[in-house]
Design an enzyme around this catalytic site. Structure first.
Site, mmCIF file in Angstrom:
data_model
loop_
_atom_site.group_PDB
_atom_site.id
_atom_site.type_symbol
_atom_site.label_atom_id
_atom_site.label_comp_id
_atom_site.label_asym_id
_atom_site.label_seq_id
_atom_site.Cartn_x
_atom_site.Cartn_y
_atom_site.Cartn_z
ATOM 1 N N LYS A 108 0.844 -1.219 0.000
ATOM 2 C CA LYS A 108 0.000 0.000 0.000
ATOM 3 C C LYS A 108 0.870 1.258 0.000
ATOM 4 O O LYS A 108 0.648 2.177 -0.776
ATOM 5 C CB LYS A 108 -0.909 0.036 1.253
ATOM 6 C CG LYS A 108 -1.811 -1.162 1.403
ATOM 7 C CD LYS A 108 -2.686 -1.056 2.642
ATOM 8 C CE LYS A 108 -1.935 -1.092 3.967
ATOM 9 N NZ LYS A 108 -1.240 -2.351 4.252
ATOM 10 N N ARG A 118 -9.527 1.217 9.333
ATOM 11 C CA ARG A 118 -8.981 -0.110 9.598
ATOM 12 C C ARG A 118 -9.981 -1.004 10.313
ATOM 13 O O ARG A 118 -9.662 -2.118 10.694
ATOM 14 C CB ARG A 118 -7.773 0.038 10.485
ATOM 15 C CG ARG A 118 -6.658 -0.826 9.983
ATOM 16 C CD ARG A 118 -5.436 -0.090 10.111
ATOM 17 N NE ARG A 118 -4.289 -0.912 10.091
ATOM 18 C CZ ARG A 118 -3.193 -0.517 9.500
ATOM 19 N NH1 ARG A 118 -3.163 0.624 8.864
ATOM 20 N NH2 ARG A 118 -2.137 -1.259 9.541
ATOM 21 N N ARG A 161 11.864 -5.646 4.584
ATOM 22 C CA ARG A 161 11.736 -4.176 4.561
ATOM 23 C C ARG A 161 12.792 -3.505 5.445
ATOM 24 O O ARG A 161 13.032 -3.898 6.569
ATOM 25 C CB ARG A 161 10.348 -3.759 5.040
ATOM 26 C CG ARG A 161 10.231 -2.242 5.184
ATOM 27 C CD ARG A 161 8.817 -1.756 5.360
ATOM 28 N NE ARG A 161 8.033 -2.542 6.262
ATOM 29 C CZ ARG A 161 6.708 -2.588 6.260
ATOM 30 N NH1 ARG A 161 6.032 -1.897 5.378
ATOM 31 N NH2 ARG A 161 6.057 -3.347 7.109
ATOM 32 N N ARG A 182 11.744 -1.969 11.046
ATOM 33 C CA ARG A 182 10.666 -1.536 11.944
ATOM 34 C C ARG A 182 10.486 -2.543 13.072
ATOM 35 O O ARG A 182 10.522 -3.746 12.841
ATOM 36 C CB ARG A 182 9.350 -1.419 11.161
ATOM 37 C CG ARG A 182 9.111 -0.056 10.595
ATOM 38 C CD ARG A 182 7.951 0.017 9.632
ATOM 39 N NE ARG A 182 6.707 -0.612 10.063
ATOM 40 C CZ ARG A 182 5.593 -0.607 9.343
ATOM 41 N NH1 ARG A 182 5.565 -0.001 8.157
ATOM 42 N NH2 ARG A 182 4.503 -1.201 9.763
ATOM 43 N N ARG A 198 -0.215 -8.806 13.650
ATOM 44 C CA ARG A 198 -0.780 -7.811 12.721
ATOM 45 C C ARG A 198 -1.656 -8.492 11.670
ATOM 46 O O ARG A 198 -2.703 -7.959 11.281
ATOM 47 C CB ARG A 198 0.352 -7.026 12.038
ATOM 48 C CG ARG A 198 0.986 -6.001 12.975
ATOM 49 C CD ARG A 198 2.328 -5.505 12.465
ATOM 50 N NE ARG A 198 2.263 -4.889 11.167
ATOM 51 C CZ ARG A 198 3.319 -4.761 10.356
ATOM 52 N NH1 ARG A 198 4.517 -5.211 10.724
ATOM 53 N NH2 ARG A 198 3.193 -4.180 9.192
HETATM 54 P P1 AP5 Z 1 4.955 -1.522 1.842
HETATM 55 O O1 AP5 Z 1 4.601 -0.710 0.662
HETATM 56 O O2 AP5 Z 1 5.693 -0.890 2.969
HETATM 57 O O3 AP5 Z 1 3.652 -2.305 2.350
HETATM 58 P P2 AP5 Z 1 2.401 -1.807 3.176
HETATM 59 O O4 AP5 Z 1 1.197 -2.470 2.617
HETATM 60 O O5 AP5 Z 1 2.381 -0.303 3.253
HETATM 61 O O6 AP5 Z 1 2.766 -2.493 4.556
HETATM 62 P P3 AP5 Z 1 2.751 -2.035 6.055
HETATM 63 O O7 AP5 Z 1 3.368 -3.200 6.796
HETATM 64 O O8 AP5 Z 1 3.366 -0.692 6.261
HETATM 65 O O9 AP5 Z 1 1.229 -1.949 6.341
HETATM 66 P P4 AP5 Z 1 0.531 -1.986 7.662
HETATM 67 O O10 AP5 Z 1 -0.835 -1.656 7.234
HETATM 68 O O11 AP5 Z 1 0.678 -3.213 8.468
HETATM 69 O O12 AP5 Z 1 1.356 -0.919 8.546
HETATM 70 P P5 AP5 Z 1 1.044 0.574 8.979
HETATM 71 O O13 AP5 Z 1 2.309 1.302 8.968
HETATM 72 O O14 AP5 Z 1 -0.125 1.113 8.242
HETATM 73 O O15 AP5 Z 1 5.821 -2.779 1.314
HETATM 74 C C1 AP5 Z 1 6.379 -3.699 2.222
HETATM 75 C C2 AP5 Z 1 7.786 -4.094 1.735
HETATM 76 O O16 AP5 Z 1 7.664 -4.792 0.499
HETATM 77 C C3 AP5 Z 1 8.729 -2.905 1.447
HETATM 78 O O17 AP5 Z 1 10.048 -3.295 1.767
HETATM 79 C C4 AP5 Z 1 8.590 -2.666 -0.070
HETATM 80 O O18 AP5 Z 1 9.784 -2.145 -0.615
HETATM 81 C C5 AP5 Z 1 8.342 -4.094 -0.573
HETATM 82 N N1 AP5 Z 1 7.424 -4.141 -1.719
HETATM 83 C C6 AP5 Z 1 6.289 -3.427 -1.907
HETATM 84 N N2 AP5 Z 1 5.686 -3.780 -3.050
HETATM 85 C C7 AP5 Z 1 6.470 -4.779 -3.588
HETATM 86 C C8 AP5 Z 1 6.377 -5.578 -4.777
HETATM 87 N N3 AP5 Z 1 5.360 -5.440 -5.642
HETATM 88 N N4 AP5 Z 1 7.346 -6.497 -5.002
HETATM 89 C C9 AP5 Z 1 8.366 -6.658 -4.129
HETATM 90 N N5 AP5 Z 1 8.521 -5.933 -3.001
HETATM 91 C C10 AP5 Z 1 7.577 -5.008 -2.739
HETATM 92 O O19 AP5 Z 1 0.541 0.342 10.495
HETATM 93 C C11 AP5 Z 1 1.431 -0.043 11.513
HETATM 94 C C12 AP5 Z 1 0.683 -0.082 12.845
HETATM 95 O O20 AP5 Z 1 0.134 1.218 13.147
HETATM 96 C C13 AP5 Z 1 -0.521 -1.020 12.926
HETATM 97 O O21 AP5 Z 1 -0.131 -2.349 13.246
HETATM 98 C C14 AP5 Z 1 -1.333 -0.366 14.035
HETATM 99 O O22 AP5 Z 1 -0.822 -0.684 15.320
HETATM 100 C C15 AP5 Z 1 -1.128 1.117 13.793
HETATM 101 N N6 AP5 Z 1 -2.156 1.716 12.910
HETATM 102 C C16 AP5 Z 1 -1.972 2.234 11.659
HETATM 103 N N7 AP5 Z 1 -3.118 2.700 11.168
HETATM 104 C C17 AP5 Z 1 -4.052 2.491 12.126
HETATM 105 C C18 AP5 Z 1 -5.441 2.736 12.201
HETATM 106 N N8 AP5 Z 1 -6.126 3.295 11.168
HETATM 107 N N9 AP5 Z 1 -6.106 2.388 13.332
HETATM 108 C C19 AP5 Z 1 -5.461 1.829 14.371
HETATM 109 N N10 AP5 Z 1 -4.139 1.547 14.352
HETATM 110 C C20 AP5 Z 1 -3.436 1.877 13.239
#
Ligand code: AP5
Length: 212
Positions: free
Chosen positions: A15, A90, A125, A157, A168
């Site tokens: 994402k 979420r 990552r 991270r 997660r």
């Molecule tokens: P990346 O693009 O970073 O993936 P992502 O989908 O953004 O993954 P996240 O792990 O960041 O999502 P998440 O939703 O768990 O975390 P968030 O930070 O929102 O890609 C991942 C890796 O793969 C990278 O190394 C990239 O280079 C590589 N990659 C990407 N595309 C690729 C491809 N096509 N081929 C190969 N490699 C590729 O949330 C973290 C925490 O915050 C949550 O657990 C929660 O505690 C809190 N939080 C966040 N939002 C909320 C909310 N709305 N409500 C409550 N808690 C929240």
């Protein structure tokens, strides 16, 4: 081109990677609640401690905390050109909170991929401490081991540890995945296969948005 988008999907599906690219190409604000929360926990405040305790366990931060931070960000001027909400809503409650706050959503892009792919991407990552550029040691490695192009140190991270990643993924299945049906029912959902290279996914993303 839609200018008010939500990106939905499991951890590691890409994402953030796709949101950064689409936002840069179409001058949209990239609003990642994960990034906002990571900024919040850098401060030495009671709120930071509270947020950290949830993120370190891989569970969702309480709805009211995230909503306040999101709405504060939504008041900034760059948001007027359009936005991508990456990681919000979420759960169903957050979807209603968004509606109540009058935040418009024109399309919800749901990215999907198999669990093996998600885990490999997450475990590879690495993020730069200085400029926040995201690398992947398997798919997009830095030229110099452990260093960003800007010279910054790369780190993993803390919620990308295997036990936290499992939590997660479970949290996603239980609380976030019902949003797929929710937005399908509203006729807002468009689905994108998140497998393959970032370029493959970006191409599919543009096609999917154009076809809505
Ligand atoms: P990346 O693009 O970073 O993936 P992502 O989908 O953004 O993954 P996240 O792990 O960041 O999502 P998440 O939703 O768990 O975390 P968030 O930070 O929102 O890609 C991942 C890796 O793969 C990278 O190394 C990239 O280079 C590589 N990659 C990407 N595309 C690729 C491809 N096509 N081929 C190969 N490699 C590729 O949330 C973290 C925490 O915050 C949550 O657990 C929660 O505690 C809190 N939080 C966040 N939002 C909320 C909310 N709305 N409500 C409550 N808690 C929240």
């Amino acid at each position: 081109m839609f200018r008010r988008l939500v990106f939905l999907g499991p951890p590691g599906v890409g994402k953030g990677t796709q949101a950064r690219r689409l936002a840069a190409e179409f001058s949209l604000a990239h609003i990642s609640t994960g990034d906002i929360l990571r900024e919040t926990i850098k401060q030495n405040t009671p709120l930071a401690q509270k947020v950290r305790s949830y993120m370190e366990r891989g569970t969702l931060v309480p709805d009211e905390v995230v909503l306040d931070l999101l709405l504060e960000r939504m008041r900034q001027p760059d948001v007027r050109r359009g936005y991508i909400l990456d990681g919000y809503p979420r759960n169903i409650k957050q979807a209603y909170d968004l509606e109540k706050a009058g935040v418009a959503v024109e399309v919800v892009v749901y990215f999907y991929a198999d669990e093996e792919t998600l885990i490999k991407r997450i475990s590879g990552r690495r993020t730069c401490r200085l400029c926040w550029r995201v690398y992947n040691i398997y798919y997009d490695p830095p030229k110099v081991d452990g260093r960003c192009e800007c010279g910054g140190e790369l780190f993993q991270r803390s919620d990308d540890r295997e036990d936290v990643v499992r939590a997660r993924l479970t949290e996603y299945e239980q609380k976030t995945s019902p949003l797929v049906q929710h937005y399908k029912g509203k006729g807002l959902l468009c689905e994108v296969d998140g497998g393959g290279t970032p370029e493959d996914v970006y191409r599919r993303l543009l096609q999917a948005i154009e076809a809505v």
